[in-house]
Design a protein around this motif. Structure first.
Motif, PDB file in Angstrom:
ATOM      1  N   VAL A 163       1.271  -0.780  -0.480  1.00 33.28           N
ATOM      2  CA  VAL A 163       0.318  -0.407   0.527  1.00 33.28           C
ATOM      3  C   VAL A 163       0.595   0.937  -0.156  1.00 33.28           C
ATOM      4  O   VAL A 163       0.294   2.371  -0.689  1.00 33.28           O
ATOM      5  CB  VAL A 163      -0.926   0.010   1.577  1.00 33.28           C
ATOM      6  N   SER A 164       1.891   0.899   0.488  1.00 28.51           N
ATOM      7  CA  SER A 164       3.031   2.190   0.492  1.00 28.51           C
ATOM      8  C   SER A 164       4.406   1.388   0.640  1.00 28.51           C
ATOM      9  O   SER A 164       4.755   0.917   0.476  1.00 28.51           O
ATOM     10  CB  SER A 164       3.058   3.012   2.025  1.00 28.51           C
ATOM     11  N   PRO A 165       5.952   2.676   0.305  1.00 31.78           N
ATOM     12  CA  PRO A 165       7.035   1.651   0.358  1.00 31.78           C
ATOM     13  C   PRO A 165       7.034   1.304   1.505  1.00 31.78           C
ATOM     14  O   PRO A 165       8.561   0.574   1.827  1.00 31.78           O
ATOM     15  CB  PRO A 165       7.752   3.104   0.178  1.00 31.78           C
ATOM     16  N   LEU A 166       6.587   1.776   2.759  1.00 35.17           N
ATOM     17  CA  LEU A 166       6.803   0.980   4.030  1.00 35.17           C
ATOM     18  C   LEU A 166       5.646   0.226   4.837  1.00 35.17           C
ATOM     19  O   LEU A 166       6.128  -0.695   5.672  1.00 35.17           O
ATOM     20  CB  LEU A 166       7.433   2.188   4.828  1.00 35.17           C
ATOM     21  N   SER A 167       4.648   0.439   4.059  1.00 42.34           N
ATOM     22  CA  SER A 167       3.910  -0.666   4.603  1.00 42.34           C
ATOM     23  C   SER A 167       2.828  -1.451   3.258  1.00 42.34           C
ATOM     24  O   SER A 167       2.898  -1.248   2.435  1.00 42.34           O
ATOM     25  CB  SER A 167       2.492  -0.062   4.951  1.00 42.34           C
ATOM     26  N   HIS A 190       4.785  -3.106   9.172  1.00 38.08           N
ATOM     27  CA  HIS A 190       5.142  -1.741   8.581  1.00 38.08           C
ATOM     28  C   HIS A 190       6.956  -1.370   9.013  1.00 38.08           C
ATOM     29  O   HIS A 190       7.291  -2.255  10.020  1.00 38.08           O
ATOM     30  CB  HIS A 190       4.298  -0.972   9.095  1.00 38.08           C
ATOM     31  N   GLN A 191       7.048  -0.731   7.911  1.00 36.21           N
ATOM     32  CA  GLN A 191       8.778  -0.601   8.610  1.00 36.21           C
ATOM     33  C   GLN A 191       8.916   0.749   8.999  1.00 36.21           C
ATOM     34  O   GLN A 191       8.035   1.884   8.624  1.00 36.21           O
ATOM     35  CB  GLN A 191       9.785  -0.341   7.150  1.00 36.21           C
ATOM     36  N   LEU A 192       9.193   1.087  10.789  1.00 34.26           N
ATOM     37  CA  LEU A 192       8.975   1.742  11.667  1.00 34.26           C
ATOM     38  C   LEU A 192      10.368   2.469  11.222  1.00 34.26           C
ATOM     39  O   LEU A 192      10.605   4.335  10.755  1.00 34.26           O
ATOM     40  CB  LEU A 192       9.777   1.125  12.960  1.00 34.26           C
ATOM     41  N   ASP A 193      12.037   1.936  10.450  1.00 32.29           N
ATOM     42  CA  ASP A 193      12.478   3.090  10.427  1.00 32.29           C
ATOM     43  C   ASP A 193      13.290   1.916   9.515  1.00 32.29           C
ATOM     44  O   ASP A 193      13.182   0.740   9.073  1.00 32.29           O
ATOM     45  CB  ASP A 193      13.254   3.312  11.696  1.00 32.29           C
ATOM     46  N   PRO A 194      14.551   2.126   8.556  1.00 33.86           N
ATOM     47  CA  PRO A 194      15.297   1.802   7.342  1.00 33.86           C
ATOM     48  C   PRO A 194      15.535   0.265   8.448  1.00 33.86           C
ATOM     49  O   PRO A 194      16.085  -0.487   7.533  1.00 33.86           O
ATOM     50  CB  PRO A 194      16.150   2.537   6.927  1.00 33.86           C
ATOM     51  N   ILE A 212       8.146  -7.749  16.628  1.00 34.99           N
ATOM     52  CA  ILE A 212       9.503  -6.707  15.816  1.00 34.99           C
ATOM     53  C   ILE A 212      10.374  -6.727  15.260  1.00 34.99           C
ATOM     54  O   ILE A 212      11.226  -8.343  16.437  1.00 34.99           O
ATOM     55  CB  ILE A 212       9.078  -5.412  16.870  1.00 34.99           C
ATOM     56  N   GLN A 213      11.404  -6.857  14.423  1.00 36.78           N
ATOM     57  CA  GLN A 213      12.248  -7.451  14.097  1.00 36.78           C
ATOM     58  C   GLN A 213      13.416  -5.864  13.770  1.00 36.78           C
ATOM     59  O   GLN A 213      13.168  -4.931  13.201  1.00 36.78           O
ATOM     60  CB  GLN A 213      12.338  -7.917  12.496  1.00 36.78           C
ATOM     61  N   HIS A 214      14.464  -6.254  14.295  1.00 35.57           N
ATOM     62  CA  HIS A 214      15.689  -4.927  13.926  1.00 35.57           C
ATOM     63  C   HIS A 214      16.862  -5.766  14.058  1.00 35.57           C
ATOM     64  O   HIS A 214      17.105  -6.685  13.899  1.00 35.57           O
ATOM     65  CB  HIS A 214      15.599  -4.670  15.607  1.00 35.57           C
ATOM     66  N   GLU A 215      17.385  -5.302  13.078  1.00 35.97           N
ATOM     67  CA  GLU A 215      18.753  -5.390  11.752  1.00 35.97           C
ATOM     68  C   GLU A 215      19.415  -4.354  12.517  1.00 35.97           C
ATOM     69  O   GLU A 215      19.465  -3.415  12.698  1.00 35.97           O
ATOM     70  CB  GLU A 215      18.482  -4.914  10.488  1.00 35.97           C
TER      71      GLU A 215
END
Length: 247
Positions: A163-167, A190-194, A212-215
């Motif tokens: 629906v969007s570049p982040l969601s 949804h991408q909270l940040d990069p 929630i997944q964090h790189e």
């Protein structure tokens, strides 16, 4: 780009929410790579150690060989060949036992439209243990798939929409002909940040999950997940932790 492998049919919709293997109580995943050889090692809270060795571009472009086994399961060894072409994708595997299960799957088509089938044969019993079929339609921001699984008993339809570049959102409907039961699952991500992504999933039986997944460094991920049955919250809640380490 070709149609990919059969396992990728409907994968986008499932990935829009949490997946079953993302809800492991505890897991550590490490990867080593040298030229065209990759070794993946996963250890989980069930005291299982999964090792996978992948050799890319073996003998010819597009051909991949995979050897995997789980410790302490002595019957888990398996060898798999994967071949990707512009208009086809084929993978075949055989268990490393005296009477192995043989699996063959293939997809033909393009990146936009593909059809495929997946068959497993048990040499010990002489019976087919699995035969599935699938159809996938893909464009820039939408993926739809139709699958027939469980020897023709289960019909599934899935939908994924960016629906969007982040969601992104997704939905999957499964119907069992034997029990006449329907399972409807909705998922979102949804991408909270990069570097950080959140996912959630809910079905019509009241099962809900989120993660929630964090790189925290390139290709290395820390994932915290939870799953709950909203109809029995007091006795069904689960919390998971996964750590992926890659060079």
């Amino acid at each position: 780009m070709g149609p990919g492998l059969y396992s990728e049919i409907g994968k986008k919709a499932r990935a829009s929410g949490t997946k079953k293997n993302e809800l492991i109580f505890g897991e550590i995943h490490s990867q080593l790579k040298n030229k065209n050889v990759t070794v993946d090692v996963k250890a989980n809270s069930d005291s299982n150690l999964l090792t996978t060795v992948t050799i890319d571009e073996l003998a010819t472009p597009g051909l991949k060989t995979i050897f995997s086994f789980v410790v302490p399961d002595q019957r888990s060894g398996k060898v798999e060949l994967q071949y990707l072409h512009d208009y086809a994708g084929v993978n075949a595997s055989i268990g490393l036992t005296a009477n192995p299960v043989v699996n063959l799957a293939g997809v033909v088509g393009t990146k936009a439209l593909s059809v495929g089938a997946d068959v497993s044969f048990d040499t010990a019993t002489g019976n087919f243990t699995k035969y599935n079929a699938g159809l996938s339609v893909t464009n820039a921001d939408l993926v739809a798939a139709l699958t027939l699984n469980n020897k023709g008993d289960s019909l599934g339809a899935s939908y994924y929409h960016l629906v969007s570049p982040l969601s992104a959102v997704g939905a999957e409907l499964t119907h069992s002909f034997a029990s006449s039961e329907n399972t409807l699952t909705f998922g979102t991500q949804h991408q909270l940040d990069p570097l950080t992504t959140v996912k959630a999933r809910f079905n019509n039986y009241g099962k809900a999950s989120a993660l929630i997944q964090h790189e925290w460094r390139p290709k290395s991920f820390l994932t915290i997940s939870t799953e709950v049955d909203t109809k029995a919250i007091e006795k069904s809640s689960k919390v998971g932790l996964s750590l992926v380490l890659k060079p």
